[in-house]
Motif scaffolding. Structure first.
Motif, PDB file in Angstrom:
ATOM      1  N   VAL A 317       1.069  -1.625  -0.010  1.00  0.00           N
ATOM      2  CA  VAL A 317       0.679   0.160  -0.129  1.00  0.00           C
ATOM      3  C   VAL A 317       1.009   1.291  -0.048  1.00  0.00           C
ATOM      4  N   ALA A 318       2.170   0.890   0.210  1.00  0.00           N
ATOM      5  CA  ALA A 318       2.885   2.056   0.987  1.00  0.00           C
ATOM      6  C   ALA A 318       3.680   2.368  -0.610  1.00  0.00           C
ATOM      7  N   GLY A 319       4.001   1.197  -1.232  1.00  0.00           N
ATOM      8  CA  GLY A 319       4.605   1.551  -2.871  1.00  0.00           C
ATOM      9  C   GLY A 319       6.023   1.342  -2.516  1.00  0.00           C
ATOM     10  N   GLN A 320       6.068  -0.020  -1.828  1.00  0.00           N
ATOM     11  CA  GLN A 320       7.894  -0.099  -0.807  1.00  0.00           C
ATOM     12  C   GLN A 320       7.932  -1.229  -1.097  1.00  0.00           C
ATOM     13  N   ILE A 321       7.610  -2.274  -1.918  1.00  0.00           N
ATOM     14  CA  ILE A 321       7.732  -3.177  -1.987  1.00  0.00           C
ATOM     15  C   ILE A 321       8.638  -4.589  -2.663  1.00  0.00           C
ATOM     16  N   GLY A 322       9.901  -3.486  -2.768  1.00  0.00           N
ATOM     17  CA  GLY A 322      11.413  -4.446  -2.747  1.00  0.00           C
ATOM     18  C   GLY A 322      12.179  -3.888  -1.062  1.00  0.00           C
ATOM     19  N   THR A 323      13.285  -5.599  -1.856  1.00  0.00           N
ATOM     20  CA  THR A 323      13.816  -5.582  -0.070  1.00  0.00           C
ATOM     21  C   THR A 323      15.213  -4.658  -0.239  1.00  0.00           C
TER      22      THR A 323
END
Length: 756
Positions: A317-323
């Motif tokens: 939801v925050a658009g921070q999918i990456g590791t």
């Protein structure tokens, strides 16, 4: 009034306060008035953490003279207990609670009922919001939920207004800012130092209150859809799960991902006026509080699964999918994760990655196999990671001892780095032997080869001066792939490896998967989980049954080695017919390529691994068919002793220098004399100095070991007189003690030969 409506009423008024030009203290004074009025509460107070103490910052109903005067330690009184345990209290009679403490300056003696919630920032309490009534009554659930939602908004105000200092704004007590030592299970030995980086960086919630509730609801709906798609596709991901447990974990994830109760609670939090991120975090805080009350370990694990899923939803939801790998490592790093897949580990910059700490992890996990190949130290089963380690903390990792020192004192750090420097000095001395051939003092040439499994490993061949690759583990490519690797991909890898090796030999071991190295794309073919995976359907057994898999790998190796010499080794051969069947697959593919007028390898050398003790009894039948034989000491040891090497209780119980192992290995060596077959050892045993002495003393002249051990073993070889060593070994094995370790150590000491 519903919880959402009560919270919404409070938040509407709080929005105006937040937007006003009042100073921070003025805003807090307004907040306690608003909450008191909306909940019809006679007392509302806010305590904040300052200099390690909880201080009364604002109140409605208590004596105003107590503001900034009343202070209590974490754990002291009801307020201190809420902050310490990060949990809610709801009491009809406050004085009946064992933690109750009376503070006369507040004038609270007339109030009986009490409810308090922690003000949480970055998962830790930085304050407490509480209400009190004269009458004895428990607060209703709607009132408690309204308080919890308000506390979340207050955490943003407190952080932005810098009402607590930087360390306390991060929710840290003195104990959490000082040095701490964490214990874990050694998964990959070694030393490492660097800054803590979480594999999945925490999402920082910058906006708590929503401007458009419907827009926030739609954001959550879209995030739920995306998360459910991800969970549904996880079954095909090689890095999902640990060992054979991935199906059970997947089912639990699915249960939570499609749980209407969970999504409903998030929706209710949005109704109260929170943004999508704040609503998810609000529900997550409630989950964490429930987790602290759970004694059942199985149920606690399921709640951890829900927390993992909530973190995933929050990142979407925050658009921070990456590791953290996608952001790149900027300095020497100790990576922190709950669990990690091998493909995920390979995404990190090997030059910056100095170690890994796992909250879970096991000796048989795929990531451990890859980390060992990368020479990255790892510890697992580490408790209290998230409550102890902050992003950026300095960490000294001693994976050999199974410990990590967080935020070390200067003198501790100095001692560690001095020890580390000494280790590097030794490595530099070993590196100087790169171009020196390892001859013993009596002039015998010992072959010192290295083990590999990744394309990047091949750079170590030139750096160490190893004689070649005595074991290239082809299964790594299978372990890090979501599907069965295509022939073109396999061919490209093998060709690259041969190119990197130049004139030095590379022994390719055919794929050793199955058993404890399970891959999802073969899971459907395993009818039942092996009770003893190391002795189950794996390696050559699996490959012969999965004929297509073996054919593809055979063709790939043959094509990659066109115009060169090819060394192929079959793992876990138990009887000669298995070797014959595996070689027949290669012969068939060779005939096909010849018919297609393809360029073929100049010469093919076929070998076998002796890991199953039964093979030693039929070597006379097998040796005439072989070019070489490699003894895999890791598996052989566990089969000889019936001791699972993945079991921590047994891992150090059986000594490689026990007479039973050494007599067995000597018998195998003696049975090969005159056969013309090159026989060697590949495994950790050959990379340890005392064990390497023993192997040379019973006749072994080829060792294949980890790249890091090549230098130390080359240096060792040059100090040995084989005739003297062989005579000593013969005597010790004729009249052995429980272990030869003490006798061999004394022998080495007398000759000033260093050992581990």
């Amino acid at each position: 009034m519903s919880a959402a409506a009560a919270a919404r009423q409070i938040l509407t008024r709080l929005t105006e306060v937040m937007a006003s030009r009042l100073h921070a203290q003025g805003k807090l004074d307004q907040v306690v008035e608003i909450i008191g009025e909306c909940l019809s509460s006679e007392v509302c107070s806010i305590y904040l953490l300052r200099e390690g103490m909880l201080e009364l910052f604002a109140t409605r109903g208590l004596n105003q003279s107590a503001v900034h005067v009343t202070r209590m330690a974490i754990g002291e009184g009801l307020t201190g207990a809420i902050a310490q345990k990060v949990e809610t209290l709801n009491l009809a009679e406050a004085k009946a609670h064992p933690d109750f403490q009376y503070r006369p300056e507040t004038g609270e003696e007339k109030f009986h009922s009490f409810a308090g919630v922690p003000i949480v920032y970055r998962e830790r309490a930085v304050g407490v919001l509480c209400v009190q009534h004269v009458e004895q009554r428990r607060y209703e659930e709607v009132e408690i939920e309204a308080l919890q939602t308000t506390a979340m908004v207050l955490s943003e105000l407190i952080a932005n207004a810098e009402l607590v200092d930087e360390e306390e704004a991060r929710g840290l007590t003195q104990e959490q800012t000082g040095p701490q030592t964490l214990a874990g299970l050694t998964l990959v030995k070694g030393l490492g130092a660097g800054a803590a980086v979480y594999h999945q960086p925490r999402v920082e919630i910058t906006q708590v209150m929503a401007e458009d509730i419907e827009a926030e609801r739609q954001r959550v709906y879209r995030a739920f859809d995306k998360m459910r798609e991800q969970i549904d596709s996880l079954a095909s991901q090689a890095e999902f799960g640990v060992g054979g447990e991935h199906e059970e974990v997947l089912e639990t994830y699915k249960m939570f991902a499609y749980d209407e109760g969970w999504s409903r609670r998030i929706n209710e939090a949005i109704d109260s006026g929170l943004t999508a991120e704040a609503a998810i975090e609000r529900v997550q805080q409630h989950t964490r509080m429930r987790m602290r009350e759970i004694d059942d370990p199985l149920l606690a694990d399921r709640m951890h699964d829900l927390e993992d899923l909530a973190n995933r939803l929050l990142r979407i939801v925050a658009g921070q999918i990456g590791t953290a790998a996608s952001q790149g490592l900027r300095k020497d790093t100790i990576l922190i994760a709950r669990n990690l897949g091998p493909a995920e580990l390979l995404e990190y910059d090997k030059r910056r990655l100095k170690g890994v700490i796992l909250e879970e992890g096991s000796l048989t996990a795929h990531v451990v196999i890859v980390a060992r190949a990368m020479n990255v130290p790892v510890i697992g089963r580490v408790k209290g990671v998230r409550t102890t380690i902050r992003e950026g903390d300095e960490i000294l990792l001693d994976a050999t001892a199974g410990s990590a020192i967080v935020r070390p004192l200067p003198q501790v750090a100095d001692a560690f780095h001095a020890r580390f420097a000494k280790s590097r000095e030794k490595q530099a001395a070993y590196a100087s032997l790169r171009d020196v051939e390892p001859f013993t003092r009596c002039g015998t040439r010992i072959q010192v080869m290295m083990n590999a499994g990744l394309r990047d490993d091949m750079s170590a061949l030139a750096m160490t001066g190893a004689d070649g690759v005595g074991l290239f583990r082809t299964e790594f490519q299978f372990l890090v792939s979501a599907t069965l690797p295509q022939r073109e991909r396999q061919t490209r890898l093998y060709r690259d490896v041969l190119d990197a090796a130049g004139d030095k030999p590379v022994i390719f071991r055919t794929v050793d998967i199955g058993g404890d190295k399970s891959v999802p794309y073969l899971a459907s073919e395993i009818a039942a989980q092996d009770e003893n995976p190391a002795m189950g359907w794996r390696a050559l057994r699996l490959a012969l049954e999965r004929e297509g898999l073996m054919k593809v790998q055979a063709r790939s190796l043959l094509e990659a080695a066109a115009g060169r010499s090819l060394y192929v080794m079959f793992p876990m051969v138990s009887e000669p017919w298995e070797f014959d069947a595996a070689k027949a697959v290669f012969d068939e593919q060779l005939a096909y390529l010849r018919a297609q007028k393809k360029l073929l390898p100049e010469r093919i050398h076929f070998g076998a691994m002796l890991e199953v003790p039964a093979l030693a009894e039929v070597l006379d039948m097998l040796l005439p068919k072989l070019s070489f034989l490699s003894i895999g000491t890791n598996d052989l040891t566990q089969f000889l002793f019936a001791a699972d090497r993945a079991n921590p209780k047994l891992a150090e119980r059986y000594d490689w220098l026990s007479p039973s192992i050494l007599r067995f290995l000597r018998r195998v060596m003696q049975s090969s004399i005159g056969s013309g077959v090159d026989i060697g050892v590949c495994g950790e045993m050959g990379g340890r100095r005392l064990e390497a002495l023993a192997l040379m003393g019973i006749g072994y002249r080829r060792l294949s070991i980890t790249p890091a051990a090549v230098g130390p073993i080359k240096e060792l070889v040059r100090k040995v007189d084989l005739a003297e060593l062989s005579a000593a070994m013969t005597g010790w094995l004729a009249d052995p003690q429980v272990s030869l370790r003490a006798a061999l150590s004394a022998w080495a000491d007398a000759r000033e030969i260093e050992y581990d």
